[in-house]
Scaffold this active site. Sequence first.
Site, PDB file in Angstrom:
ATOM      1  N   HIS A 200       0.833  -1.204   0.000  1.00  0.00           N
ATOM      2  CA  HIS A 200       0.000   0.000   0.000  1.00  0.00           C
ATOM      3  C   HIS A 200       0.867   1.254   0.000  1.00  0.00           C
ATOM      4  CE1 HIS A 200      -3.400   2.635   1.338  1.00  0.00           C
ATOM      5  NE2 HIS A 200      -2.400   3.271   1.936  1.00  0.00           N
ATOM      6  N   GLU A 201       1.869   1.268   0.866  1.00  0.00           N
ATOM      7  CA  GLU A 201       2.732   2.446   0.949  1.00  0.00           C
ATOM      8  C   GLU A 201       3.575   2.615  -0.317  1.00  0.00           C
ATOM      9  OE1 GLU A 201       2.126   4.521   3.116  1.00  0.00           O
ATOM     10  OE2 GLU A 201       0.921   3.248   4.433  1.00  0.00           O
TER      11      GLU A 201
ATOM     12  N   GLU B 232      -6.118   6.844  -1.179  1.00  0.00           N
ATOM     13  CA  GLU B 232      -6.049   5.697  -0.275  1.00  0.00           C
ATOM     14  C   GLU B 232      -6.749   4.485  -0.882  1.00  0.00           C
ATOM     15  OE1 GLU B 232      -4.272   5.406   2.434  1.00  0.00           O
ATOM     16  OE2 GLU B 232      -3.578   7.472   2.201  1.00  0.00           O
TER      17      GLU B 232
END
Length: 275
Positions: free
Chosen positions: A134-135, A201
């Site tokens: 995700h990061e 996100e």
Amino acid sequence: MRHAGLKLRMAVSGTILFAFYMLIATAVWEFLGSAVTVVVLTLLFAGVQYKLGKWLALRSIDAEELPEDEFADVHRTVETLCDEMGIPKPKLMYAPMGAPNAFAVGRQGSGVVVLGTELMQVLDDDELEGVIAHELAHLKNRDVIPMVLGQSIAMLFGWGVYFVVNEAIGGIVGWILGWIASIIAQMFVTIFVLVISRVREYAADEDAAQYTGNPDALASALAKIGHVNEQVERTAINDSVSALCIFGQSSGLLARLFASHPPMEKRIARLQQLD
């Protein structure tokens, strides 16, 4: 098309943000008489904010480099994911963050991924891989710069409204009303910046699920992170990095309007639909 709906929402919000920028840029252009100067000043302001923001985020939590000999598995996971995503391996750092969390700052080639020590304690290997992916997706999508530009526009618009109101009324009343108007204006523009933040996100979640091939692991990680963070006092999470983290706290309609992250339950539900 990947993220078609998300891209549309980001495009609409970005267009509105650009309209705010054009309003303030036109006013400054009238004052300075040079469009080039307006553009240069905007980019300079955003650049300083970007560099300073990255330094402050890392400094505020005393992040340290993640030792490769002690955390060899984590480094190998990052290297594998970076190869899959086609991006350079970022610097890996870790720090106690008061609760399980992680965030990425910078851009491709000079990015940094920070893992909270609490995060590595509560997640299993697959869940941690999902969070790392995700990061890394934030770095791959280059979505930090639009956020910085959006925040810069919000600040500039607030300043612009202050000077307009103060100049029009004058005196102590003009100063007070200009200050109030600038706060309201900046908050209004910030809403659109936060819409972009929430969209990015969702996009990073979907990318992480794609590159790991395991959306359930990220959904499980988010559930664990959300559960533990709900037990932690708000003050335990550093405000200077909360908007960057994989978890953002929000409850109530007003709080969600100004939230940097979508509700955790919605993120988990979207991931479960990817199975």
